[in-house]
Write a protein that holds these residues in place. Sequence first.
Motif, PDB file in Angstrom:
ATOM      1  N   GLN A 193       0.842  -1.196   0.000  1.00  0.00           N
ATOM      2  CA  GLN A 193       0.000   0.000   0.000  1.00  0.00           C
ATOM      3  C   GLN A 193       0.876   1.245   0.000  1.00  0.00           C
ATOM      4  O   GLN A 193       1.750   1.397   0.859  1.00  0.00           O
ATOM      5  N   LEU A 194       0.624   2.127  -0.948  1.00  0.00           N
ATOM      6  CA  LEU A 194       1.322   3.410  -1.019  1.00  0.00           C
ATOM      7  C   LEU A 194       0.390   4.498  -0.485  1.00  0.00           C
ATOM      8  O   LEU A 194      -0.741   4.629  -0.948  1.00  0.00           O
ATOM      9  N   VAL A 195       0.870   5.249   0.505  1.00  0.00           N
ATOM     10  CA  VAL A 195       0.058   6.308   1.105  1.00  0.00           C
ATOM     11  C   VAL A 195       0.772   7.643   0.971  1.00  0.00           C
ATOM     12  O   VAL A 195       1.951   7.707   0.587  1.00  0.00           O
ATOM     13  N   GLU A 196       0.073   8.703   1.314  1.00  0.00           N
ATOM     14  CA  GLU A 196       0.638  10.028   1.224  1.00  0.00           C
ATOM     15  C   GLU A 196       1.480  10.337   2.465  1.00  0.00           C
ATOM     16  O   GLU A 196       1.238   9.791   3.544  1.00  0.00           O
ATOM     17  N   PRO A 197       2.480  11.208   2.341  1.00  0.00           N
ATOM     18  CA  PRO A 197       3.273  11.614   3.508  1.00  0.00           C
ATOM     19  C   PRO A 197       2.374  12.143   4.619  1.00  0.00           C
ATOM     20  O   PRO A 197       1.438  12.905   4.366  1.00  0.00           O
ATOM     21  N   GLY A 198       2.654  11.691   5.843  1.00  0.00           N
ATOM     22  CA  GLY A 198       1.857  12.091   6.989  1.00  0.00           C
ATOM     23  C   GLY A 198       0.809  11.081   7.391  1.00  0.00           C
ATOM     24  O   GLY A 198       0.287  11.133   8.509  1.00  0.00           O
ATOM     25  N   GLU A 199       0.482  10.136   6.496  1.00  0.00           N
ATOM     26  CA  GLU A 199      -0.525   9.130   6.825  1.00  0.00           C
ATOM     27  C   GLU A 199       0.026   8.016   7.712  1.00  0.00           C
ATOM     28  O   GLU A 199      -0.754   7.260   8.311  1.00  0.00           O
ATOM     29  N   ILE A 200       1.339   7.886   7.777  1.00  0.00           N
ATOM     30  CA  ILE A 200       1.957   6.907   8.681  1.00  0.00           C
ATOM     31  C   ILE A 200       2.402   7.643   9.937  1.00  0.00           C
ATOM     32  O   ILE A 200       3.148   8.622   9.861  1.00  0.00           O
ATOM     33  N   ASP A 201       1.924   7.197  11.098  1.00  0.00           N
ATOM     34  CA  ASP A 201       2.354   7.781  12.362  1.00  0.00           C
ATOM     35  C   ASP A 201       3.872   7.662  12.471  1.00  0.00           C
ATOM     36  O   ASP A 201       4.418   6.580  12.269  1.00  0.00           O
ATOM     37  N   PRO A 202       4.588   8.744  12.766  1.00  0.00           N
ATOM     38  CA  PRO A 202       6.056   8.667  12.866  1.00  0.00           C
ATOM     39  C   PRO A 202       6.537   7.572  13.810  1.00  0.00           C
ATOM     40  O   PRO A 202       7.575   6.946  13.562  1.00  0.00           O
ATOM     41  N   ASP A 203       5.777   7.300  14.873  1.00  0.00           N
ATOM     42  CA  ASP A 203       6.170   6.255  15.814  1.00  0.00           C
ATOM     43  C   ASP A 203       5.979   4.859  15.233  1.00  0.00           C
ATOM     44  O   ASP A 203       6.486   3.874  15.789  1.00  0.00           O
ATOM     45  N   ALA A 204       5.251   4.742  14.125  1.00  0.00           N
ATOM     46  CA  ALA A 204       4.995   3.442  13.505  1.00  0.00           C
ATOM     47  C   ALA A 204       5.979   3.134  12.384  1.00  0.00           C
ATOM     48  O   ALA A 204       5.969   2.029  11.834  1.00  0.00           O
ATOM     49  N   VAL A 205       6.840   4.081  12.029  1.00  0.00           N
ATOM     50  CA  VAL A 205       7.789   3.874  10.941  1.00  0.00           C
ATOM     51  C   VAL A 205       8.894   2.915  11.381  1.00  0.00           C
ATOM     52  O   VAL A 205       9.568   3.141  12.387  1.00  0.00           O
ATOM     53  N   HIS A 206       9.082   1.846  10.628  1.00  0.00           N
ATOM     54  CA  HIS A 206      10.143   0.887  10.922  1.00  0.00           C
ATOM     55  C   HIS A 206      11.460   1.242  10.237  1.00  0.00           C
ATOM     56  O   HIS A 206      12.526   0.906  10.739  1.00  0.00           O
TER      57      HIS A 206
END
Length: 259
Positions: free
Chosen positions: A213-226
């Motif tokens: 899944q490709l999402v827009e910047p900001g849609e992934i919580d920074p704390d969830a980034v691996h």
Amino acid sequence: MDKTVATARDAVADVPDGASLAVGGFGLCGNPMALIEALLDVGSANLSVVSNNCGVDDWGLGLLLGARRISTMTSSYVGENKEFERQYLSGELTVNLTPQGTLAEKLRAGGAGIAAFYTQTGVGTQMAEGGLPRRYNPDGSVAEASTAKGTREFSVDGVMKPFVLEEAITTDFSFVHALRGDRHGNLVFNKSARNFSPLAAMAGRICVAQVEQLVEPGEIDPDAVHLPGVFVHRIVEVGYDIEKRVERRTVREAEGAAS
């Protein structure tokens, strides 16, 4: 900042013959199949590949191996691929067998800019002392063996213990599969697909990621980034409906079923 690429083939089109490549995944879990198949189509050969394993005969990196595209393989586990065994024992493939934790740290160190590190893993074995067959002759004799590695003693809880010097790994390219990513390259992996993928991604000078899944910047919580996007250079969306395989499916009978 937009790192998206239209197709997997476009994303790997510049991988040349003789390139080195770190590939994520754990067993068949998290294999970047769209990128592997695209590279097979591109035709790049004489590749030096670093990955936890080399897939199976008809899946994962086994596709490149079966097409004779891999000349050197650095792995920690090679037990599910008969063609791998055949090529290694017949002298067609050079193999650097590496303990799993050591391999993970070699990739991480490469991505972090650390040239080498000391570990107790392999002390007193051919891993440290040399002599482990890297390549065989067709007649079964050893054509090339591993060389001895540097050792040094360090104090651990007041006791001097030997450690082995291991050099970091960096590669020309890296391929990984992620569950989700944004256009800036920030990635989220799914469960055990995370085991080697962030480390492989870090080690590549050019990292190519395929995402479900490709999402827009900001849609992934920074704390969830691996894996931060700073390590990723190209990203291609492959969708959720891609084929995913299991190496060994183990089931048990339903409770109460006849034996």
